[in-house]
Enzyme design. Structure first.
Site, mmCIF file in Angstrom:
data_model
loop_
_atom_site.group_PDB
_atom_site.id
_atom_site.type_symbol
_atom_site.label_atom_id
_atom_site.label_comp_id
_atom_site.label_asym_id
_atom_site.label_seq_id
_atom_site.Cartn_x
_atom_site.Cartn_y
_atom_site.Cartn_z
ATOM 1 N N TYR A 192 0.812 -1.216 0.000
ATOM 2 C CA TYR A 192 0.000 0.000 0.000
ATOM 3 C C TYR A 192 0.848 1.270 0.000
ATOM 4 C CZ TYR A 192 -4.082 -2.800 1.049
ATOM 5 O OH TYR A 192 -5.089 -3.718 0.988
ATOM 6 N N ASP A 205 -6.023 -5.962 5.763
ATOM 7 C CA ASP A 205 -7.180 -5.588 4.953
ATOM 8 C C ASP A 205 -8.106 -6.802 4.791
ATOM 9 O OD1 ASP A 205 -8.829 -4.155 3.329
ATOM 10 O OD2 ASP A 205 -7.367 -3.752 1.762
ATOM 11 N N LYS A 219 2.913 -13.945 5.862
ATOM 12 C CA LYS A 219 3.088 -14.934 4.800
ATOM 13 C C LYS A 219 4.597 -15.131 4.604
ATOM 14 C CE LYS A 219 1.111 -17.364 1.514
ATOM 15 N NZ LYS A 219 0.598 -18.657 1.817
ATOM 16 N N ASP A 242 -2.863 -17.440 5.242
ATOM 17 C CA ASP A 242 -3.937 -18.249 4.649
ATOM 18 C C ASP A 242 -4.532 -19.208 5.675
ATOM 19 O OD1 ASP A 242 -1.364 -19.213 4.463
ATOM 20 O OD2 ASP A 242 -1.699 -20.408 2.673
#
Ligand code: NAP
Length: 418
Positions: free
Chosen positions: A157, A305, A227, A281
């Protein structure tokens, strides 16, 4: 300082901060409010009314200072984000805003992002909890009680990206291939390229805020969501720096999950916060399958987000989900939802998200009694089945109220409960 087109209320005092950036809040603070675009003109005044009642019912007073951004600012100042507004939010420290419209494509960049950057509001916090009576797509929505801490200033972002077909993207591609040695990675043909910065500074101040919050609110754990198995030097670094904060800055108040199992057979010391980490995930599954095992989640911008919206879906969605942006000694509360232009000015939509965003603001001010009253009054109103259209269409025998009628019903309940 002097303001150009807004008035500082004649009554009321400023919220101050001490040397540790802790807020010092008088009983009659001046609080800037941006009603916002679209449905902001409906939910802004509704929230104001409920928060005012909560202050009143607990022997305090809020002196509202209307400031402007988006459409209302264009009318008044002929610009989107006037200096008056930025200055007021800086000077008075604690504030609340409704949604601001961001046109897709050309035009201007998100005013929400601009506000967060200008005020260095580096964390977006969303408490996600279920209120009795709110319809949910899951079987046991009451198990959801998480608070997400999303980093607000970096990650993909940060806005460092180059458009396909430009000289710049070609230059970056050549640099990556020729100078950095990734010569067989990017496919031939058009390409867009973005950069994902994750810094030690950005990570550590976010994780610190999450741990401080967990300690203050007697939460059991802080989970670093990343991640890092794939993006080792960005998301993996986020995890490592997060653990460094936990290990190096908090002594016995904080324990990592590894130490917990290695040294204590999984039994945490009393009142300690456990810091663990989960792959993003997997975490998206865990919030559904092991909802009650998680508490505070800290994560980089993109994970935050996705995760915070997924959490919000379990407790009633956009009409309900509250949020706030926080920096050092500064809070700007705002609902998760946008300006829903098709409902603008119809006195129709649900103001709960904005009201509960105000609840977060009250908590940061240390007005926990007023904050709890707001929550309980909203819940009572929904349990009474007095709701706006979005809930009414999902609940049998509910009474459909306009935004303003709903706010009045909440205020009535609030005084009854006080
Ligand atoms: P949105 O404004 O959140 O609205 C999407 C849908 O969510 C609405 O059509 C409505 O669903 C439901 N909804 C939203 N707020 C509600 C409320 N208070 N009560 C009941 N239902 C509500 O999302 P969008 O249409 O994608 O975005 C519109 C504009 O808002 C865009 O310019 C976007 O950039 C901006 N935005 C601003 C912020 C912010 O200021 N922080 C955040 C997000 C988006 P139904 O039609 O099914 O009833």
């Amino acid at each position: 300082m002097g303001y150009d087109k807004v008035e500082v209320p004649a009554e009321g005092e400023k919220v101050a901060v001490d040397e540790d950036d802790e807020l010092i809040v008088p009983d009659d603070p001046v609080i800037p409010i941006i009603h916002g675009d679209g449905i902001g003109t409906d939910v802004g005044p509704a929230a104001q009314k409920v928060l005012q009642a909560a202050a009143d019912a607990t022997g305090r007073e809020i002196n509202w200072m209307r400031v402007y951004a988006g459409e209302s600012a264009r009318e008044k100042y002929d610009e989107n984000l006037p200096e008056d507004t930025i200055e007021a939010l800086k000077e008075f420290k604690v504030s609340i805003k409704g949604p601001l419209t961001t046109p897709v494509g050309a035009g201007f960049r998100s005013l929400n992002v601009a506000l967060r950057k200008k005020l260095d509001l580096y964390t977006n916090i969303r408490p996600t909890y279920h209120l009795d009576g709110v319809p949910s797509p899951v079987k046991q929505p009451e198990q959801m009680d998480m608070v997400t801490f999303r980093e607000n200033t970096e990650d993909v972002y940060a806005g460092i990206e180059w458009e396909a077909g430009t000289d710049e993207v070609q230059e970056v591609k050549e640099f990556v291939e020729e100078q950095m040695g990734y010569d067989d990675v990017i496919h031939d043909g058009e390409v867009g390229i973005g950069v994902k910065p994750i810094t030690e500074f950005g990570t550590k101040r976010l994780v610190r805020q999450a741990i401080d919050y967990a300690l203050e609110k007697d939460r059991d754990s802080v989970t670093l969501v990343h991640k890092g198995n794939i993006m080792k030097f960005t998301e993996g670094a986020f995890r490592d720096w997060g653990y460094e904060v936990a290990r190096e800055e908090y002594g016995e108040e904080v324990i990592t999950e590894d130490t917990l199992w290695e040294e204590r057979d999984g039994e945490p010391p009393e009142d300690a916060v456990v810091v663990n980490d989960r792959i993003a995930d997997n975490m998206l599954q865990q919030i559904l399958t092991r909802t009650d095992q998680y508490d505070v989640l800290a994560m980089p911008n993109l994970n935050g987000d996705y995760l915070s919206d997924a959490c919000g879906a379990q407790i009633g969605g956009l009409g309900i989900a509250p949020g706030a942006n926080i920096g050092d000694g500064r809070v700007l509360a705002e609902p998760v939802h946008g300006s829903a232009p098709k409902y603008a000015g119809q006195d129709k939509v649900n103001p709960t998200a904005m009201i509960l965003s105000g609840r977060i603001m009250l908590e940061f001010m240390g007005w926990d009694d007023a904050a709890d009253l707001v929550r309980d009054a909203v819940e009572q109103t929904i349990v009474d089945r007095k709701v706006t259209y979005d809930i009414e269409r999902q609940v049998e025998d509910a009474e459909k109220l306009a935004t303003s009628e709903y706010a009045e019903a909440v205020v009535d309940n609030l005084y009854d409960l006080a």
